[in-house]
Design a protein around this motif. Structure first.
Motif, mmCIF file in Angstrom:
data_model
loop_
_atom_site.group_PDB
_atom_site.id
_atom_site.type_symbol
_atom_site.label_atom_id
_atom_site.label_comp_id
_atom_site.label_asym_id
_atom_site.label_seq_id
_atom_site.Cartn_x
_atom_site.Cartn_y
_atom_site.Cartn_z
ATOM 1 N N ASP A 27 0.853 -1.181 0.000
ATOM 2 C CA ASP A 27 0.000 0.000 0.000
ATOM 3 C C ASP A 27 0.890 1.233 0.000
ATOM 4 O O ASP A 27 2.109 1.129 0.032
ATOM 5 N N THR A 28 0.259 2.405 -0.036
ATOM 6 C CA THR A 28 0.966 3.667 0.123
ATOM 7 C C THR A 28 0.550 4.292 1.443
ATOM 8 O O THR A 28 -0.525 4.016 1.962
ATOM 9 N N ILE A 29 1.399 5.152 1.994
ATOM 10 C CA ILE A 29 1.141 5.720 3.306
ATOM 11 C C ILE A 29 0.477 7.085 3.248
ATOM 12 O O ILE A 29 0.104 7.629 4.285
ATOM 13 N N ASP A 30 0.306 7.642 2.060
ATOM 14 C CA ASP A 30 -0.136 9.034 1.934
ATOM 15 C C ASP A 30 -1.515 9.302 2.528
ATOM 16 O O ASP A 30 -1.811 10.443 2.881
ATOM 17 N N ASN A 31 -2.371 8.296 2.644
ATOM 18 C CA ASN A 31 -3.707 8.479 3.193
ATOM 19 C C ASN A 31 -3.817 8.094 4.668
ATOM 20 O O ASN A 31 -4.923 8.032 5.208
ATOM 21 N N TYR A 32 -2.686 7.844 5.316
ATOM 22 C CA TYR A 32 -2.700 7.377 6.695
ATOM 23 C C TYR A 32 -1.971 8.309 7.652
ATOM 24 O O TYR A 32 -0.943 8.892 7.329
ATOM 25 N N VAL A 33 -2.511 8.418 8.853
ATOM 26 C CA VAL A 33 -1.748 8.873 10.004
ATOM 27 C C VAL A 33 -0.805 7.724 10.372
ATOM 28 O O VAL A 33 -1.187 6.558 10.314
ATOM 29 N N MET A 34 0.422 8.039 10.731
ATOM 30 C CA MET A 34 1.409 7.020 11.053
ATOM 31 C C MET A 34 1.887 7.181 12.489
ATOM 32 O O MET A 34 2.028 8.301 12.986
ATOM 33 N N GLY A 35 2.152 6.057 13.138
ATOM 34 C CA GLY A 35 2.595 6.099 14.521
ATOM 35 C C GLY A 35 3.695 5.099 14.813
ATOM 36 O O GLY A 35 3.822 4.074 14.140
ATOM 37 N N TRP A 36 4.504 5.419 15.824
ATOM 38 C CA TRP A 36 5.536 4.529 16.342
ATOM 39 C C TRP A 36 5.214 4.185 17.790
ATOM 40 O O TRP A 36 4.868 5.069 18.589
ATOM 41 N N PHE A 37 5.332 2.917 18.127
ATOM 42 C CA PHE A 37 5.165 2.419 19.483
ATOM 43 C C PHE A 37 6.364 1.548 19.827
ATOM 44 O O PHE A 37 7.124 1.148 18.942
ATOM 45 N N ARG A 38 6.537 1.253 21.118
ATOM 46 C CA ARG A 38 7.634 0.378 21.524
ATOM 47 C C ARG A 38 7.204 -0.480 22.702
ATOM 48 O O ARG A 38 6.306 -0.125 23.458
ATOM 49 N N THR A 91 15.719 0.935 25.291
ATOM 50 C CA THR A 91 15.804 -0.435 24.799
ATOM 51 C C THR A 91 14.416 -1.045 24.710
ATOM 52 O O THR A 91 13.694 -1.122 25.702
ATOM 53 N N ALA A 92 14.025 -1.464 23.510
ATOM 54 C CA ALA A 92 12.691 -2.004 23.270
ATOM 55 C C ALA A 92 12.590 -2.447 21.816
ATOM 56 O O ALA A 92 13.466 -2.160 21.000
ATOM 57 N N ARG A 93 11.496 -3.145 21.524
ATOM 58 C CA ARG A 93 11.186 -3.435 20.141
ATOM 59 C C ARG A 93 10.257 -2.325 19.647
ATOM 60 O O ARG A 93 9.239 -2.044 20.286
ATOM 61 N N TYR A 94 10.600 -1.715 18.538
ATOM 62 C CA TYR A 94 9.866 -0.570 18.011
ATOM 63 C C TYR A 94 8.963 -0.998 16.860
ATOM 64 O O TYR A 94 9.404 -1.661 15.922
ATOM 65 N N TYR A 95 7.685 -0.581 16.942
ATOM 66 C CA TYR A 95 6.671 -0.960 15.970
ATOM 67 C C TYR A 95 6.102 0.261 15.256
ATOM 68 O O TYR A 95 5.959 1.331 15.851
ATOM 69 N N CYS A 96 5.735 0.078 14.008
ATOM 70 C CA CYS A 96 5.102 1.099 13.193
ATOM 71 C C CYS A 96 3.695 0.638 12.835
ATOM 72 O O CYS A 96 3.464 -0.550 12.617
ATOM 73 N N ALA A 97 2.737 1.577 12.778
ATOM 74 C CA ALA A 97 1.360 1.231 12.459
ATOM 75 C C ALA A 97 0.633 2.418 11.845
ATOM 76 O O ALA A 97 1.113 3.555 11.896
ATOM 77 N N THR A 98 -0.547 2.155 11.270
ATOM 78 C CA THR A 98 -1.351 3.189 10.609
ATOM 79 C C THR A 98 -2.608 3.495 11.402
ATOM 80 O O THR A 98 -3.090 2.676 12.179
ATOM 81 N N ALA A 99 -3.158 4.687 11.178
ATOM 82 C CA ALA A 99 -4.407 5.097 11.802
ATOM 83 C C ALA A 99 -5.157 6.033 10.865
ATOM 84 O O ALA A 99 -4.584 6.569 9.908
ATOM 85 N N ASN A 100 -6.445 6.247 11.173
ATOM 86 C CA ASN A 100 -7.260 7.154 10.384
ATOM 87 C C ASN A 100 -7.389 8.536 11.016
ATOM 88 O O ASN A 100 -7.946 9.440 10.398
ATOM 89 N N TYR A 101 -6.886 8.680 12.239
ATOM 90 C CA TYR A 101 -6.889 9.959 12.924
ATOM 91 C C TYR A 101 -5.748 9.975 13.921
ATOM 92 O O TYR A 101 -5.297 8.923 14.371
ATOM 93 N N VAL A 102 -5.301 11.172 14.271
ATOM 94 C CA VAL A 102 -4.184 11.319 15.202
ATOM 95 C C VAL A 102 -4.622 10.919 16.606
ATOM 96 O O VAL A 102 -5.618 11.415 17.120
ATOM 97 N N ASP A 103 -3.874 10.018 17.223
ATOM 98 C CA ASP A 103 -4.199 9.535 18.550
ATOM 99 C C ASP A 103 -2.932 8.984 19.189
ATOM 100 O O ASP A 103 -1.982 8.617 18.484
ATOM 101 N N VAL A 104 -2.912 8.922 20.534
ATOM 102 C CA VAL A 104 -1.782 8.355 21.260
ATOM 103 C C VAL A 104 -2.091 6.952 21.758
ATOM 104 O O VAL A 104 -1.231 6.303 22.358
#
Length: 122
Positions: A27-38, A91-104
């Motif tokens: 897919d493409t990321i242009d239509n998504y809010v993107m987030g990083w978690f760990r 120190t952690a495992r870092y994950y990336c994910a998509t969303a439809n709106y900005v949120d924590v």
């Protein structure tokens, strides 16, 4: 299924810098809010940073504010997380994910990647 692919993790010394990248598998990321978690051993997954669709609004966890920077380059179909002044607590495992709106909250996100491990030596 669409999923993110994270890369760039590794073993790094305290005080040094590292850059993580995130790209979608189909897919493409242009239509998504993107987030990083760990997620660190023995702890719950926690919010790190998020960026809106246009790359104009960002939010950071207090623990990383001033040290980490999230950015996106839609032309390269990639989201980045720059980690500066690293600490052992990062120190952690870092994950990336998509969303439809900005949120924590991780509840707002899907299309999770498998993560990339960051280990910071004292």
């Amino acid at each position: 299924q669409v999923k993110m692919i994270e890369a760039g993790g590794g073993l790094i010394q305290t005080g040094k810098s590292l850059t993580l990248s995130c790209k979608p598998s189909g897919d493409t990321i242009d239509n998504y809010v993107m987030g990083w978690f760990r997620q660190a051993p023995g702890k719950e997954r926690e919010f790190v940073a998020t960026i809106d669709r246009r790359g104009e609004i960002t939010y950071y966890a207090d623990s990383v504010k001033g040290r980490f920077t999230i950015s996106r380059d839609d032309a390269k179909n990639t989201v980045y997380l720059q980690l500066d002044n690293l600490k052992p607590e990062d120190t952690a495992r870092y994950y990336c994910a998509t969303a439809n709106y900005v949120d924590v909250s991780e509840l707002a996100y899907d299309n999770w990647g498998q993560g990339t491990q960051v280990t910071v030596s004292p």
